[in-house]
Scaffold this motif. Structure first.
Motif, PDB file in Angstrom:
ATOM      1  N   ALA A  62      -3.627   2.981  -2.112  1.00 45.22           N
ATOM      2  CA  ALA A  62      -2.837   4.320  -2.096  1.00 45.22           C
ATOM      3  C   ALA A  62      -3.399   5.206  -0.961  1.00 45.22           C
ATOM      4  O   ALA A  62      -2.863   6.053  -0.403  1.00 45.22           O
ATOM      5  CB  ALA A  62      -3.146   5.252  -3.388  1.00 45.22           C
ATOM      6  N   LEU A  63      -4.832   4.977  -0.410  1.00 49.75           N
ATOM      7  CA  LEU A  63      -5.255   5.519   0.719  1.00 49.75           C
ATOM      8  C   LEU A  63      -5.157   4.740   1.831  1.00 49.75           C
ATOM      9  O   LEU A  63      -5.316   5.633   2.909  1.00 49.75           O
ATOM     10  CB  LEU A  63      -7.040   5.726   0.239  1.00 49.75           C
ATOM     11  CG  LEU A  63      -7.191   6.836  -0.562  1.00 49.75           C
ATOM     12  CD1 LEU A  63      -8.905   6.534  -1.125  1.00 49.75           C
ATOM     13  CD2 LEU A  63      -7.066   8.187  -0.455  1.00 49.75           C
ATOM     14  N   CYS A  66       1.026  -1.310   0.029  1.00 48.58           N
ATOM     15  CA  CYS A  66       0.055  -0.048   0.048  1.00 48.58           C
ATOM     16  C   CYS A  66       0.946   1.123   0.059  1.00 48.58           C
ATOM     17  O   CYS A  66       0.420   2.315  -0.737  1.00 48.58           O
ATOM     18  CB  CYS A  66      -0.873  -0.006   1.161  1.00 48.58           C
ATOM     19  SG  CYS A  66      -2.170  -1.118   1.194  1.00 48.58           S
ATOM     20  N   ASP A  67       1.852   1.302   0.728  1.00 49.30           N
ATOM     21  CA  ASP A  67       2.941   2.322   0.718  1.00 49.30           C
ATOM     22  C   ASP A  67       3.262   2.681  -0.775  1.00 49.30           C
ATOM     23  O   ASP A  67       3.652   4.068  -1.012  1.00 49.30           O
ATOM     24  CB  ASP A  67       4.070   2.090   1.649  1.00 49.30           C
ATOM     25  CG  ASP A  67       4.681   0.907   1.285  1.00 49.30           C
ATOM     26  OD1 ASP A  67       4.519   0.073   0.577  1.00 49.30           O
ATOM     27  OD2 ASP A  67       5.987   0.705   2.232  1.00 49.30           O
ATOM     28  N   LEU A 105       4.257  12.554   3.191  1.00 45.37           N
ATOM     29  CA  LEU A 105       4.275  11.040   3.173  1.00 45.37           C
ATOM     30  C   LEU A 105       5.181  10.506   4.447  1.00 45.37           C
ATOM     31  O   LEU A 105       4.738   9.427   4.873  1.00 45.37           O
ATOM     32  CB  LEU A 105       4.812  10.345   1.945  1.00 45.37           C
ATOM     33  CG  LEU A 105       4.030  10.323   0.639  1.00 45.37           C
ATOM     34  CD1 LEU A 105       4.848   9.877  -0.311  1.00 45.37           C
ATOM     35  CD2 LEU A 105       2.750   9.994   0.773  1.00 45.37           C
ATOM     36  N   HIS A 151       1.825   2.232  -3.570  1.00 50.41           N
ATOM     37  CA  HIS A 151       0.844   2.397  -4.514  1.00 50.41           C
ATOM     38  C   HIS A 151       0.599   4.149  -3.982  1.00 50.41           C
ATOM     39  O   HIS A 151       0.363   4.804  -5.059  1.00 50.41           O
ATOM     40  CB  HIS A 151      -0.476   1.721  -4.234  1.00 50.41           C
ATOM     41  CG  HIS A 151      -0.789   0.634  -4.883  1.00 50.41           C
ATOM     42  ND1 HIS A 151      -1.418   0.409  -6.219  1.00 50.41           N
ATOM     43  CD2 HIS A 151      -0.056  -0.512  -4.506  1.00 50.41           C
ATOM     44  CE1 HIS A 151      -1.026  -1.102  -6.680  1.00 50.41           C
ATOM     45  NE2 HIS A 151      -0.317  -1.505  -5.389  1.00 50.41           N
ATOM     46  N   LEU A 152       0.630   4.394  -2.822  1.00 47.58           N
ATOM     47  CA  LEU A 152       0.529   5.795  -2.397  1.00 47.58           C
ATOM     48  C   LEU A 152       1.596   6.730  -3.097  1.00 47.58           C
ATOM     49  O   LEU A 152       1.417   7.534  -3.724  1.00 47.58           O
ATOM     50  CB  LEU A 152       0.702   6.077  -0.933  1.00 47.58           C
ATOM     51  CG  LEU A 152       0.456   7.388  -0.503  1.00 47.58           C
ATOM     52  CD1 LEU A 152      -0.660   8.254  -0.825  1.00 47.58           C
ATOM     53  CD2 LEU A 152       0.751   7.344   1.130  1.00 47.58           C
TER      54      LEU A 152
END
Length: 427
Positions: free
Chosen positions: A229-230, A76-77, A106, A79-80
């Motif tokens: 990403a969220l 997920c990190d 970030l 994708h963000l």
């Protein structure tokens, strides 16, 4: 004589840390030696055990690191970061300050400076270079943003300060957020000016030369999943929303959510979004908790022992006597002390923890409060670390940019100095 000997031990300890000896080992040995000479060796273990099992500090830090490991496992990190890299690569006019500020924000979610440098730098540094930014300036921009975690609810020092001051973690965050954010913009502007003077901003010539080389590593892309990403920012949103005491939130009957609870909720949501294996997510969560205890909590324990040793030798009382008559001296010591030591040793933790353990509890003696003085020390230390050529984050950024870490430090020293002065003035 006792204070003089204690001063020598403290100087030798910091010299050893600067020479890259293991920080926990140095602090423990120095603290034990000072307790022994001070005749209070029993307090060595009392301080060790009390910090080891602290009821709020340990759960907060461990669950934050567990969440970070889950974000890495579910990707997920990444994708963000990829979601924002496209925006940066298309914004040539403001590409350097934008990259620095994106990294800063970030870093609030990815609280480790080295972890942020690796996760964010691996995407944004190639994107900056591909846009024609000089490699050293690309690395410096990302390194300059690796102190955003100073206003994260999961930051080690925020939890440490909140424990000392007996206030909520979010109180410390909200108290320091505005001056820290303003200081981050000052850093971004100053770094942009450095890039302009050195002519290291986006260059068509560098961009064309890179394209002719056909470096595939700079054009690799990930298909971004918006929900993934969220996921890394969900705990932050939960914490901010539930701690602002908004009338609408109160009307809904939603109470304040603790940091550990927010991190666990974030892990569950990430598990569902990524459709990951619950067993693997659980393993990574506890692996992260173990890593946090072994490294971060271990450092806090060692710093507590070191602080106890300083008290045993009379050093704390001597420093208080010197500082209590001048609030300006306390402010300068709290900012530039950790800032300079962090530059030299590559870690903002050792200096800030030692200062906050020994001096910050007595902040009222020289007209300040513990939240202000403690935050001043921890944020200044983190800014200094983002300037150091021997910091882990600097080495990672330099490696990704294929330049020497010293090249990054040369470009960051003026912007980061401007940042720490800004924060000192505002705070």
């Amino acid at each position: 004589m006792m204070q003089l000997l204690g001063g020598v031990i403290v100087i030798v300890a910091f010299a050893a840390i600067i020479r890259k000896y293991e920080t926990r080992t140095v602090l423990l040995i120095a603290g034990a030696l000072m307790c022994l000479i001070g005749g209070v060796m029993g307090q060595f273990m009392d301080s060790f055990v009390k910090t080891m099992i602290h009821g709020s500090l340990v759960p907060t830090i461990c669950t934050v690191m567990g969440f970070a490991f889950v974000m890495k496992h579910t990707e997920c990190d990444q994708h963000l970061v990829h979601a924002l890299s496209g925006l940066i690569s298309k914004s040539h006019a403001v590409i350097i300050p934008l990259a620095m500020l994106v990294t800063w924000w970030l870093n609030i979610a990815v609280t480790s400076a080295a972890g942020a440098a690796a996760a964010i730098g691996s995407i944004l540094i190639p994107a900056l270079i591909a846009a024609g930014v000089h490699p050293a300036m690309a690395g410096a921009a990302i390194l300059a943003g690796t102190w955003g975690s100073t206003i994260s609810p999961g930051n080690t020092h925020v939890a440490f300060i909140s424990k000392m001051a007996s206030v909520d973690v979010m109180y410390v965050v909200l108290e320091t957020a505005v001056p820290a954010i303003i200081a981050s913009f000052v850093v971004a502007i100053a770094l942009t000016l450095v890039a302009a003077v050195k002519k290291e901003g986006p260059s068509k010539a560098r961009q064309q030369a890179l394209e002719s080389e056909g470096d595939a590593s700079l054009t690799a892309k990930l298909k971004v999943n918006p929900l993934k990403a969220l996921a890394p920012i969900i705990p932050l949103v939960i914490l901010v929303v539930t701690n602002l005491n908004l009338p609408m939130i109160k009307a809904m009957g939603i109470s304040k959510v603790s940091v550990p609870a927010a991190m666990i909720i974030g892990c569950v949501i990430a598990l569902l979004i990524a459709r990951a294996n619950p067993q693997e997510v659980t393993k990574n969560f506890f692996k992260g908790m173990g890593e946090a205890y072994g490294s971060i909590i271990g450092l806090i324990i060692a710093a507590a022992v070191f602080t106890q040793g300083m008290q045993a030798m009379g050093l704390t009382d001597a420093l208080l006597t010197y500082m209590k008559d001048s609030e300006s001296i306390a402010k300068i010591a709290g900012s530039f002390g950790p800032f300079i030591i962090a530059i030299l040793c590559g870690s903002g933790d050792a200096a800030a923890l030692a200062f906050n353990g020994a001096i910050t509890p007595h902040a009222a003696t020289f007209g300040m409060n513990m939240v202000d003085l403690g935050s001043l020390a921890q944020i200044s230390g983190a800014i200094g670390r983002s300037t150091s050529p021997v910091a882990g984050a600097a080495i990672i950024c330099a490696t990704l940019a294929k330049v020497s870490p010293m090249e990054l430090a040369k470009r960051n020293i003026i912007p980061m100095l401007a940042g720490v002065i800004t924060f000192l003035i505002l705070f």
